[in-house]
Design a protein around this motif. Structure first.
Motif, PDB file in Angstrom:
ATOM      1  N   ARG A  35       0.853  -1.193   0.000  1.00 32.20           N
ATOM      2  CA  ARG A  35       0.000   0.000   0.000  1.00 32.20           C
ATOM      3  C   ARG A  35       0.891   1.246   0.000  1.00 32.20           C
ATOM      4  NH1 ARG A  35      -3.051   2.433   5.172  1.00 32.20           N
ATOM      5  NH2 ARG A  35      -3.825   4.309   4.158  1.00 32.20           N
ATOM      6  N   ARG A  36       0.483   2.245  -0.755  1.00 31.68           N
ATOM      7  CA  ARG A  36       1.202   3.519  -0.792  1.00 31.68           C
ATOM      8  C   ARG A  36       0.525   4.509   0.157  1.00 31.68           C
ATOM      9  NH1 ARG A  36       2.566   4.413  -7.192  1.00 31.68           N
ATOM     10  NH2 ARG A  36       3.819   2.536  -7.436  1.00 31.68           N
ATOM     11  N   LYS A  37       0.677   4.269   1.450  1.00 33.90           N
ATOM     12  CA  LYS A  37      -0.043   5.065   2.440  1.00 33.90           C
ATOM     13  C   LYS A  37       0.437   6.510   2.537  1.00 33.90           C
ATOM     14  CE  LYS A  37       2.442   2.902   6.280  1.00 33.90           C
ATOM     15  NZ  LYS A  37       2.226   2.081   7.465  1.00 33.90           N
ATOM     16  N   LYS A  38       1.607   6.803   1.988  1.00 31.84           N
ATOM     17  CA  LYS A  38       2.081   8.196   1.965  1.00 31.84           C
ATOM     18  C   LYS A  38       1.144   9.077   1.138  1.00 31.84           C
ATOM     19  CE  LYS A  38       6.940   7.167   2.685  1.00 31.84           C
ATOM     20  NZ  LYS A  38       8.298   7.196   2.138  1.00 31.84           N
ATOM     21  N   LEU A  39       0.389   8.463   0.219  1.00 27.34           N
ATOM     22  CA  LEU A  39      -0.566   9.225  -0.592  1.00 27.34           C
ATOM     23  C   LEU A  39      -1.665   9.839   0.264  1.00 27.34           C
ATOM     24  CD1 LEU A  39      -0.934   6.800  -3.645  1.00 27.34           C
ATOM     25  CD2 LEU A  39       0.400   8.920  -3.536  1.00 27.34           C
ATOM     26  N   SER A  40      -1.932   9.263   1.425  1.00 23.48           N
ATOM     27  CA  SER A  40      -2.911   9.832   2.359  1.00 23.48           C
ATOM     28  C   SER A  40      -2.225  10.620   3.461  1.00 23.48           C
ATOM     29  CB  SER A  40      -3.763   8.720   2.985  1.00 23.48           C
ATOM     30  OG  SER A  40      -4.631   8.173   2.020  1.00 23.48           O
ATOM     31  N   LYS A  41      -1.083  10.129   3.915  1.00 21.99           N
ATOM     32  CA  LYS A  41      -0.381  10.761   5.034  1.00 21.99           C
ATOM     33  C   LYS A  41       0.005  12.208   4.732  1.00 21.99           C
ATOM     34  CE  LYS A  41       2.680   9.358   8.665  1.00 21.99           C
ATOM     35  NZ  LYS A  41       3.500   8.319   9.214  1.00 21.99           N
ATOM     36  N   ALA A  55      -7.253   6.901  -2.976  1.00 24.41           N
ATOM     37  CA  ALA A  55      -8.431   6.197  -3.517  1.00 24.41           C
ATOM     38  C   ALA A  55      -8.266   5.949  -5.011  1.00 24.41           C
ATOM     39  CB  ALA A  55      -9.699   6.989  -3.236  1.00 24.41           C
ATOM     40  N   LYS A  56      -7.762   6.967  -5.726  1.00 25.60           N
ATOM     41  CA  LYS A  56      -7.536   6.807  -7.160  1.00 25.60           C
ATOM     42  C   LYS A  56      -6.482   5.746  -7.441  1.00 25.60           C
ATOM     43  CE  LYS A  56      -8.993  11.408  -8.607  1.00 25.60           C
ATOM     44  NZ  LYS A  56      -8.563  12.705  -9.172  1.00 25.60           N
ATOM     45  N   TYR A  85     -15.587   9.465  -4.687  1.00 23.58           N
ATOM     46  CA  TYR A  85     -14.877   8.891  -5.834  1.00 23.58           C
ATOM     47  C   TYR A  85     -15.314   7.449  -6.094  1.00 23.58           C
ATOM     48  CZ  TYR A  85     -11.121   7.070  -8.731  1.00 23.58           C
ATOM     49  OH  TYR A  85     -10.420   6.466  -9.732  1.00 23.58           O
ATOM     50  N   PHE A  86     -15.342   6.630  -5.051  1.00 29.03           N
ATOM     51  CA  PHE A  86     -15.744   5.231  -5.228  1.00 29.03           C
ATOM     52  C   PHE A  86     -17.202   5.126  -5.680  1.00 29.03           C
ATOM     53  CE2 PHE A  86     -12.051   4.334  -2.372  1.00 29.03           C
ATOM     54  CZ  PHE A  86     -11.329   3.575  -3.276  1.00 29.03           C
ATOM     55  N   ARG A  87     -18.071   5.989  -5.155  1.00 30.85           N
ATOM     56  CA  ARG A  87     -19.470   6.000  -5.609  1.00 30.85           C
ATOM     57  C   ARG A  87     -19.541   6.338  -7.093  1.00 30.85           C
ATOM     58  NH1 ARG A  87     -20.916   8.393  -0.636  1.00 30.85           N
ATOM     59  NH2 ARG A  87     -20.764  10.453  -1.548  1.00 30.85           N
ATOM     60  N   LYS A  88     -18.785   7.341  -7.507  1.00 33.16           N
ATOM     61  CA  LYS A  88     -18.764   7.758  -8.914  1.00 33.16           C
ATOM     62  C   LYS A  88     -18.294   6.614  -9.823  1.00 33.16           C
ATOM     63  CE  LYS A  88     -16.343  11.063 -11.849  1.00 33.16           C
ATOM     64  NZ  LYS A  88     -15.307  12.081 -11.883  1.00 33.16           N
ATOM     65  N   LYS A  89     -17.374   5.803  -9.335  1.00 37.07           N
ATOM     66  CA  LYS A  89     -16.853   4.668 -10.097  1.00 37.07           C
ATOM     67  C   LYS A  89     -17.757   3.441  -9.984  1.00 37.07           C
ATOM     68  CE  LYS A  89     -13.170   6.514 -11.805  1.00 37.07           C
ATOM     69  NZ  LYS A  89     -13.041   6.673 -13.249  1.00 37.07           N
ATOM     70  N   ASP A  90     -18.852   3.573  -9.229  1.00 41.52           N
ATOM     71  CA  ASP A  90     -19.794   2.478  -9.002  1.00 41.52           C
ATOM     72  C   ASP A  90     -19.100   1.264  -8.386  1.00 41.52           C
ATOM     73  OD1 ASP A  90     -22.397   1.564  -8.942  1.00 41.52           O
ATOM     74  OD2 ASP A  90     -22.248   0.593 -10.902  1.00 41.52           O
ATOM     75  N   CYS A  91     -18.202   1.552  -7.448  1.00 40.89           N
ATOM     76  CA  CYS A  91     -17.453   0.513  -6.732  1.00 40.89           C
ATOM     77  C   CYS A  91     -17.917   0.548  -5.280  1.00 40.89           C
ATOM     78  CB  CYS A  91     -15.953   0.791  -6.833  1.00 40.89           C
ATOM     79  SG  CYS A  91     -14.911  -0.443  -6.021  1.00 40.89           S
ATOM     80  N   LYS A  92     -18.613  -0.499  -4.863  1.00 37.68           N
ATOM     81  CA  LYS A  92     -19.107  -0.574  -3.495  1.00 37.68           C
ATOM     82  C   LYS A  92     -17.939  -0.852  -2.555  1.00 37.68           C
ATOM     83  CE  LYS A  92     -23.711  -1.960  -4.710  1.00 37.68           C
ATOM     84  NZ  LYS A  92     -24.091  -2.819  -5.786  1.00 37.68           N
ATOM     85  N   VAL A  93     -17.915  -0.150  -1.432  1.00 38.25           N
ATOM     86  CA  VAL A  93     -16.827  -0.293  -0.472  1.00 38.25           C
ATOM     87  C   VAL A  93     -17.366  -0.888   0.823  1.00 38.25           C
ATOM     88  CG1 VAL A  93     -15.012   0.892   0.826  1.00 38.25           C
ATOM     89  CG2 VAL A  93     -15.655   1.704  -1.458  1.00 38.25           C
ATOM     90  N   LYS A  94     -16.696  -1.914   1.309  1.00 37.53           N
ATOM     91  CA  LYS A  94     -17.046  -2.530   2.591  1.00 37.53           C
ATOM     92  C   LYS A  94     -15.858  -2.341   3.524  1.00 37.53           C
ATOM     93  CE  LYS A  94     -19.800  -5.110   5.093  1.00 37.53           C
ATOM     94  NZ  LYS A  94     -21.118  -4.701   5.515  1.00 37.53           N
TER      95      LYS A  94
END
Length: 120
Positions: A35-41, A55-56, A85-94
């Motif tokens: 995971r590239r967590k620096k993208l959020s950090k 997310a992207k 973003y995930f809603r726009k991509k129609d990707c359900k997130v759990k």
């Protein structure tokens, strides 16, 4: 081919009998990557809130679902922009604590991707 996750404990996750000491992503083709967590950090000062940029990176074209292991006790969350973003991509997130997310991953079918946070 979707890889089976064997186990997790604080700071570790084992996928197809290979143990990783960091957060991971699992792609549609079954590839495991760090995971590239620096993208959020860099946006929030923590990797516990998923930024739009991360997310992207997490999203993969064709994914219908994202299973997100939020940590051993469930600290990770999506930012408002990441949710949108995930809603726009129609990707359900759990979002589930990582041990529960692993159980869901191992029984889920279809075009699913995953991110697993292995601490907190």
């Amino acid at each position: 081919m979707k890889p089976e996750i064997n186990s997790t404990s604080f700071g570790l996750i084992t996928v197809k009998r290979k143990t990783f000491g960091h957060d991971i992503l699992i792609r549609l083709d079954g590839q495991v990557e760090k995971r590239r967590k620096k993208l959020s950090k860099k946006f929030y000062g923590t990797s516990h809130k998923i930024s739009l940029t991360e997310a992207k990176y997490i999203y993969e074209k064709g994914a219908e679902r994202l299973i997100m292991g939020t940590g051993q006790t469930g600290y990770v969350e999506l930012s408002k922009k990441a949710k949108k973003y995930f809603r726009k991509k129609d990707c359900k997130v759990k979002l589930l604590p990582t041990p529960k997310a692993i159980k869901l991953w191992n029984k889920d079918k279809g075009r699913v991707i995953a991110m697993f946070h292995v601490t907190c």
